[in-house]
Design a protein around this motif. Sequence first.
Motif, short mmCIF file in Angstrom:
data_model
loop_
_atom_site.label_atom_id
_atom_site.label_comp_id
_atom_site.label_asym_id
_atom_site.label_seq_id
_atom_site.Cartn_x
_atom_site.Cartn_y
_atom_site.Cartn_z
N ALA A 62 -21.87 7.38 21.05
CA ALA A 62 -21.51 8.40 20.11
C ALA A 62 -21.29 9.71 21.03
O ALA A 62 -20.43 10.36 20.87
N ALA A 63 -22.17 9.92 21.94
CA ALA A 63 -22.28 10.94 22.70
C ALA A 63 -20.92 10.95 23.75
O ALA A 63 -20.21 11.90 23.93
N ILE A 64 -20.23 9.75 24.04
CA ILE A 64 -19.26 9.59 24.83
C ILE A 64 -17.94 10.00 23.89
O ILE A 64 -17.12 10.68 24.30
N ALA A 133 -32.57 9.54 30.39
CA ALA A 133 -31.74 10.30 31.50
C ALA A 133 -30.32 9.52 31.19
O ALA A 133 -29.54 10.30 31.20
N TYR A 134 -30.15 8.47 30.89
CA TYR A 134 -29.13 7.86 30.47
C TYR A 134 -28.14 8.45 29.30
O TYR A 134 -26.89 8.78 29.51
N ILE A 135 -28.96 8.59 28.34
CA ILE A 135 -28.41 9.12 27.16
C ILE A 135 -27.95 10.51 27.57
O ILE A 135 -26.73 11.15 27.11
N ASN A 136 -28.82 11.49 28.46
CA ASN A 136 -28.27 12.78 28.78
C ASN A 136 -27.19 12.89 29.58
O ASN A 136 -26.27 13.74 29.43
N PHE A 137 -27.25 11.83 30.50
CA PHE A 137 -25.87 11.61 31.69
C PHE A 137 -24.70 11.36 30.62
O PHE A 137 -23.44 12.15 30.71
#
Length: 246
Positions: A62-64, A133-137
């Motif tokens: 969803a962030a992407i 960290a992956y989500i924040n990336f």
Amino acid sequence: MSDQTPWTHEEFEAQLRSKSNLYHFNHPFHKLMHSGKLNKKQVQGWVANRFYYQTAIPIKDAAIMSNCPDREVRKHWVQRILDHDGHEGHGSEPADVGGIEAWLQLGEAVGLTREELWSEEHVLPAVRFAIDAYINFAKQRPWQEAASSSLTELFAPTIHKHRIDYWPQHYPWIEPQGYNYFKKRLHEAPRDVMNGLQITMDYYKTRSEQERMLGILQFKLDVLWTMCDAMWMAYVENRPPYHMDV
């Protein structure tokens, strides 16, 4: 002076695939798991920690999408969210309970409750840090970079097939419904790989950009490897974080 000629698509894909030896399938924790040498508590620990990753996948996707202005890309990428969250059937399209539900079934198959998984009580701090960290990336980087980081999926079908083929004999106490997630991903992952590769080939044009992509893929590989490091310490070395009783 080094050659900075861009790799062809075939050469670039070969460079990406060459990182397969760094996939977490080759981590000592996974080697124990896939040879049937983990005990029930250790398998449960892996399932519980990995569930945190499963719930993070649609958030990452969803962030992407939130950073992507391209409607055509979003039309394809949204399928990844539906694959994990599930969806109602529409017309001739059947309903899908989704990957998160399938992982909950795996949790029950290894003797955990849904409440345990949702509570995140078994999630190790290093696992949480790596996944966050992956989500924040995915939230902070250009959508193309975040999308291309998903290409660890290049190596995923092998690991899913291995579990389906060998776990029933190694871990006969796992209930059959526990394998639904792995069977599901055997069909979904190749489609996702094709989509991710197309975005990657279109975005990274120069040699320096292509080499940067290798670093992005390494970051994602590091996320997965770090999760296994934490589980090795907690469940194999019996050295969990000081405040956790695992």
